[in-house]
Enzyme design. Structure first.
Site, PDB file in Angstrom:
ATOM      1  N   ARG A  22       0.817  -1.216   0.000  1.00 25.69           N
ATOM      2  CA  ARG A  22       0.000   0.000   0.000  1.00 25.69           C
ATOM      3  C   ARG A  22       0.852   1.268   0.000  1.00 25.69           C
ATOM      4  NH1 ARG A  22      -5.775  -0.213  -0.833  1.00 25.69           N
ATOM      5  NH2 ARG A  22      -5.927  -2.417  -1.198  1.00 25.69           N
TER       6      ARG A  22
ATOM      7  N   GLN B 250      -4.481  -4.750   8.370  1.00 24.51           N
ATOM      8  CA  GLN B 250      -4.495  -4.046   7.089  1.00 24.51           C
ATOM      9  C   GLN B 250      -3.709  -4.833   6.037  1.00 24.51           C
ATOM     10  OE1 GLN B 250      -2.793  -0.458   9.184  1.00 24.51           O
ATOM     11  NE2 GLN B 250      -4.170   0.609   7.807  1.00 24.51           N
TER      12      GLN B 250
ATOM     13  N   ASP C  84      -1.012 -10.218   3.389  1.00 22.10           N
ATOM     14  CA  ASP C  84      -0.069 -11.331   3.241  1.00 22.10           C
ATOM     15  C   ASP C  84      -0.536 -12.645   3.862  1.00 22.10           C
ATOM     16  OD1 ASP C  84       0.495 -10.982   6.049  1.00 22.10           O
ATOM     17  OD2 ASP C  84       1.925  -9.413   5.521  1.00 22.10           O
TER      18      ASP C  84
ATOM     19  N   HIS D 297      -8.273  -5.536   4.078  1.00 26.40           N
ATOM     20  CA  HIS D 297      -8.005  -5.423   2.637  1.00 26.40           C
ATOM     21  C   HIS D 297      -7.956  -6.770   1.944  1.00 26.40           C
ATOM     22  CE1 HIS D 297      -6.037  -1.421   3.959  1.00 26.40           C
ATOM     23  NE2 HIS D 297      -7.255  -1.199   3.516  1.00 26.40           N
TER      24      HIS D 297
ATOM     25  N   CYS E 114     -12.731 -17.109  -8.929  1.00 25.89           N
ATOM     26  CA  CYS E 114     -12.985 -16.846 -10.350  1.00 25.89           C
ATOM     27  C   CYS E 114     -13.785 -15.543 -10.496  1.00 25.89           C
ATOM     28  CB  CYS E 114     -13.761 -18.012 -10.935  1.00 25.89           C
ATOM     29  SG  CYS E 114     -14.412 -17.676 -12.587  1.00 25.89           S
TER      30      CYS E 114
ATOM     31  N   CYS F 243     -17.561 -16.972 -12.222  1.00 29.42           N
ATOM     32  CA  CYS F 243     -18.487 -17.843 -11.475  1.00 29.42           C
ATOM     33  C   CYS F 243     -18.215 -17.848  -9.974  1.00 29.42           C
ATOM     34  CB  CYS F 243     -18.455 -19.266 -12.046  1.00 29.42           C
ATOM     35  SG  CYS F 243     -16.982 -20.215 -11.578  1.00 29.42           S
TER      36      CYS F 243
ATOM     37  N   CYS G  57     -10.055 -20.417 -14.259  1.00 23.43           N
ATOM     38  CA  CYS G  57     -11.036 -21.246 -13.574  1.00 23.43           C
ATOM     39  C   CYS G  57     -11.201 -22.595 -14.275  1.00 23.43           C
ATOM     40  CB  CYS G  57     -12.358 -20.499 -13.542  1.00 23.43           C
ATOM     41  SG  CYS G  57     -13.656 -21.366 -12.658  1.00 23.43           S
TER      42      CYS G  57
ATOM     43  N   ASN H  72       4.924   1.260  17.034  1.00 26.45           N
ATOM     44  CA  ASN H  72       5.098   1.567  15.612  1.00 26.45           C
ATOM     45  C   ASN H  72       6.428   2.304  15.432  1.00 26.45           C
ATOM     46  OD1 ASN H  72       3.994   1.577  12.897  1.00 26.45           O
ATOM     47  ND2 ASN H  72       3.816   3.798  13.111  1.00 26.45           N
TER      48      ASN H  72
END
Ligand SMILES: [Zn+2]
Length: 242
Positions: free
Chosen positions: A36, A105, A108, A123, A131, A134, A151, A215
């Site tokens: 991001r 967020q 991974d 996210h 797919c 479908c 698919c 952080n």
């Protein structure tokens, strides 16, 4: 151990309903690029002539599905990435029934890989695929190990279950996240700067006793937190769990 770490350790040891909120910072030690913030995708700009936001957009998928599939197979799949001590610590506290789970967020999938089961992936996740036509679901092994791109039912391209630019966040996931934050006695923010939505807005639902922020950089919530540590995630977790 310094006083601040001691205080943090005591809060964690006494908490029974911890909710974790994690961002890109927790996966740095696992070698995951911050999609991001686009750091990991800078090479793409010159190579493909497209900005990272476009490569990760609903518009690109719509305009050139094959190009999109090619791009994420080459650049986005992280078969070699493993959870680190932070993911494992979070999963361990859930197993001990002292945590309500984690809101992340990150795309991974490393929290689920580490064994966390109550994970709200704001996210989406690169552990699931479907797919575009479908909606048949495919797991990580089908796509990463067997390199399935289309698919098996209808032949349409398969996409990762992540929220692309131009797409809405999942309402149920947001609502689960709000509930987890409201029910927590302790909210631990790890590796998120809390500047982008919905992160910033979600934190404001917290009504519990202890807000903890770990952080690398300052966040807008630092002045309202009980404990603020601007340091490397893994060393903090190692220090309070030893
Ligand atoms: Zn299909």
């Amino acid at each position: 151990m310094n006083q601040k770490m001691e205080h943090l350790k005591n809060i964690i040891n006494e908490a029974n309903d911890i909710t974790f909120f994690t961002g890109a910072g927790v996966s740095v030690a696992s070698g995951v690029p911050d999609f991001r913030s686009m750091g990991g995708l800078f090479d793409e700009i010159s190579k493909e002539g497209y900005a990272p936001e476009y490569l990760l957009s609903a518009e690109y998928l719509q305009n050139d599905p094959e190009g999109f599939v090619d791009f994420y197979h080459k650049r986005l799949l992280l078969a070699d990435k493993q959870p680190n001590a932070v993911h494992q610590w979070i999963a361990q506290l859930e197993h001990e029934h002292r945590s309500l789970g984690v809101i992340t967020q990150n795309i991974d999938g490393l929290h689920t890989d580490a064994g966390s089961t109550h994970v709200d992936e704001l996210h989406g996740t690169l552990n699931r695929f479907y797919c575009i036509q479908c909606h048949h679901q495919y797991d990580k092994a089908s796509v990463m190990t067997h390199h399935i791109r289309h698919c098996e039912k209808c032949g349409s391209p398969i996409r990762p279950d992540i929220v692309l630019y131009g797409e809405m966040l999942d309402e149920q996931t947001i609502s689960n996240a709000i509930q987890k934050i409201k029910a927590a006695d302790t909210l631990v923010v790890l590796g998120s700067s809390l500047v982008v939505q919905p992160a910033a807005g979600l934190i404001s639902y917290f009504e519990g006793q202890h807000l903890i922020i770990i952080n690398k950089d300052a966040t807008p919530y630092d002045r309202t937190a009980d404990v603020v540590i601007h340091d490397d995630m893994v060393s903090v977790v190692n220090a309070i769990t030893e």
